[in-house]
Scaffold this motif. Structure first.
Motif, PDB file in Angstrom:
ATOM      1  N   THR A   1     -21.545 -89.205 -16.579  1.00 41.57           N
ATOM      2  CA  THR A   1     -20.532 -89.129 -15.521  1.00 41.57           C
ATOM      3  C   THR A   1     -19.169 -89.634 -15.962  1.00 41.57           C
ATOM      4  O   THR A   1     -18.219 -89.615 -15.176  1.00 41.57           O
ATOM      5  CB  THR A   1     -20.983 -89.945 -14.296  1.00 41.57           C
ATOM      6  OG1 THR A   1     -21.134 -91.326 -14.683  1.00 41.57           O
ATOM      7  CG2 THR A   1     -22.318 -89.423 -13.766  1.00 41.57           C
ATOM      8  N   ASP A   2     -19.061 -90.097 -17.209  1.00 41.81           N
ATOM      9  CA  ASP A   2     -17.791 -90.597 -17.749  1.00 41.81           C
ATOM     10  C   ASP A   2     -17.182 -91.704 -16.890  1.00 41.81           C
ATOM     11  O   ASP A   2     -15.957 -91.854 -16.806  1.00 41.81           O
ATOM     12  CB  ASP A   2     -16.777 -89.451 -17.892  1.00 41.81           C
ATOM     13  CG  ASP A   2     -17.241 -88.394 -18.885  1.00 41.81           C
ATOM     14  OD1 ASP A   2     -17.880 -88.778 -19.884  1.00 41.81           O
ATOM     15  OD2 ASP A   2     -16.968 -87.206 -18.662  1.00 41.81           O
TER      16      ASP A   2
ATOM     17  N   ASN B   1     -17.040 -91.885 -13.750  1.00 42.28           N
ATOM     18  CA  ASN B   1     -16.488 -91.410 -12.482  1.00 42.28           C
ATOM     19  C   ASN B   1     -17.437 -91.710 -11.329  1.00 42.28           C
ATOM     20  O   ASN B   1     -18.654 -91.820 -11.506  1.00 42.28           O
ATOM     21  CB  ASN B   1     -16.227 -89.905 -12.541  1.00 42.28           C
ATOM     22  CG  ASN B   1     -15.196 -89.541 -13.587  1.00 42.28           C
ATOM     23  OD1 ASN B   1     -14.202 -90.255 -13.741  1.00 42.28           O
ATOM     24  ND2 ASN B   1     -15.414 -88.448 -14.302  1.00 42.28           N
ATOM     25  N   ALA B   2     -16.870 -91.842 -10.147  1.00 44.16           N
ATOM     26  CA  ALA B   2     -17.696 -92.055  -8.949  1.00 44.16           C
ATOM     27  C   ALA B   2     -18.580 -90.830  -8.710  1.00 44.16           C
ATOM     28  O   ALA B   2     -18.167 -89.700  -8.954  1.00 44.16           O
ATOM     29  CB  ALA B   2     -16.796 -92.299  -7.739  1.00 44.16           C
TER      30      ALA B   2
ATOM     31  N   ASP C   1     -16.863 -85.417  -5.691  1.00 52.51           N
ATOM     32  CA  ASP C   1     -17.569 -86.359  -6.562  1.00 52.51           C
ATOM     33  C   ASP C   1     -19.011 -85.941  -6.827  1.00 52.51           C
ATOM     34  O   ASP C   1     -19.818 -86.751  -7.298  1.00 52.51           O
ATOM     35  CB  ASP C   1     -17.541 -87.768  -5.958  1.00 52.51           C
ATOM     36  CG  ASP C   1     -16.142 -88.364  -5.930  1.00 52.51           C
ATOM     37  OD1 ASP C   1     -15.340 -88.046  -6.828  1.00 52.51           O
ATOM     38  OD2 ASP C   1     -15.846 -89.135  -4.998  1.00 52.51           O
TER      39      ASP C   1
ATOM     40  N   PRO D   1     -19.617 -80.731 -13.385  1.00 52.57           N
ATOM     41  CA  PRO D   1     -18.988 -81.470 -12.290  1.00 52.57           C
ATOM     42  C   PRO D   1     -18.288 -80.524 -11.328  1.00 52.57           C
ATOM     43  O   PRO D   1     -18.061 -79.344 -11.633  1.00 52.57           O
ATOM     44  CB  PRO D   1     -17.983 -82.379 -13.010  1.00 52.57           C
ATOM     45  CG  PRO D   1     -17.660 -81.643 -14.272  1.00 52.57           C
ATOM     46  CD  PRO D   1     -18.930 -80.932 -14.669  1.00 52.57           C
TER      47      PRO D   1
ATOM     48  N   ASN E   1     -15.227 -80.243 -10.547  1.00 50.33           N
ATOM     49  CA  ASN E   1     -14.016 -79.625 -11.096  1.00 50.33           C
ATOM     50  C   ASN E   1     -14.317 -78.461 -12.030  1.00 50.33           C
ATOM     51  O   ASN E   1     -13.449 -77.606 -12.244  1.00 50.33           O
ATOM     52  CB  ASN E   1     -13.175 -80.670 -11.836  1.00 50.33           C
ATOM     53  CG  ASN E   1     -12.504 -81.648 -10.885  1.00 50.33           C
ATOM     54  OD1 ASN E   1     -12.297 -81.337  -9.716  1.00 50.33           O
ATOM     55  ND2 ASN E   1     -12.176 -82.837 -11.391  1.00 50.33           N
TER      56      ASN E   1
END
Length: 229
Positions: A99-100, A102-103, A141, A183, A185
């Motif tokens: 998930t790098d 990220n939330a 998210d 993800p 995005n």
């Protein structure tokens, strides 16, 4: 084969076995020149057992022709953070490590993606994908994981789905299979460009409760043939 009509159909628990056989069979049809492994029946039983275990939190979408023959399938699973996802079992990959930092709102898994060999309609491919990624695209998210055939992965990249490779490939059901994460995005542009293929006034029929996906699909003919699964 070019299909003129292929509506989405309800899948019952009894049909999950037939879906499992379809997925395994089409993998070998596409990737192993219709040569089935010695573990063919065991592969079917394994897919069936896994999908029955996921049934409470998953939705399975199937397309049939007018004779009732399966033409395409896909399954989307909302992770309960308890039962192991296929990407954990097959590749020993921890989803949280991808998930790098990220939330994360929800984690999804997309699988059992298959189209009958010889079907030539890019819209079927796109509609199956729209069905599967719709819940992932419901929140910025969210993230999805999948194990994808190497040839199909190249097709998805060309179509604008930004899947990220997260591990080494393995041989699975006759093809080189690669673990990926997708993800929000990386999916939202494709979803927005193609969600119009799904008619909003119709109702999707699926196997699980707890969340809603887009509505029933009417299948129109196209010109290309994709080797899937």
């Amino acid at each position: 084969m070019i299909l003129k009509k292929c509506p989405l159909s309800e899948i019952s628990q009894n049909e999950i076995f037939h879906m499992s056989k379809f997925v395994v069979t089409e993998n070998f049809n596409h990737h192993a020149n219709e040569v089935f492994s010695d573990n063919y029946q065991n592969d079917i039983d394994s897919v069936y057992k896994e999908e029955m275990g996921f049934l409470e939190n998953s939705k399975i979408f199937i397309f049939k022709n007018d004779l009732g023959d399966l033409m395409g399938t896909i399954r989307v699973l909302k992770w309960d953070f308890i039962n192991a996802l296929p990407i954990q079992k097959m590749f020993a990959i921890d989803p949280f490590f991808c998930t790098d930092g990220n939330a994360i709102n929800e984690i999804w898994h997309i699988g059992r993606f298959a189209i009958k060999k010889g079907v030539r309609d890019i819209n079927l491919l796109k509609k199956l994908l729209v069905c599967a990624i719709a819940p992932v695209c419901g929140h910025k998210d969210n993230i999805a994981f999948a194990e994808i055939d190497a040839k199909l992965l190249r097709v998805l990249w060309l179509m604008g789905i930004k899947a990220k490779i997260i591990g080494e490939s393995i041989e699975y059901l006759g093809s080189e299979t690669i673990p990926v994460c997708m993800p929000y995005n990386g999916l939202i542009d494709f979803y927005n460009e193609n969600k119009g293929l799904v008619l909003p006034q119709e109702t999707f029929v699926a196997s699980a409760k707890g969340y809603k996906l887009p509505n029933r699909v009417v299948f129109h003919s196209g010109t290309r043939n994709y080797p899937l699964v």
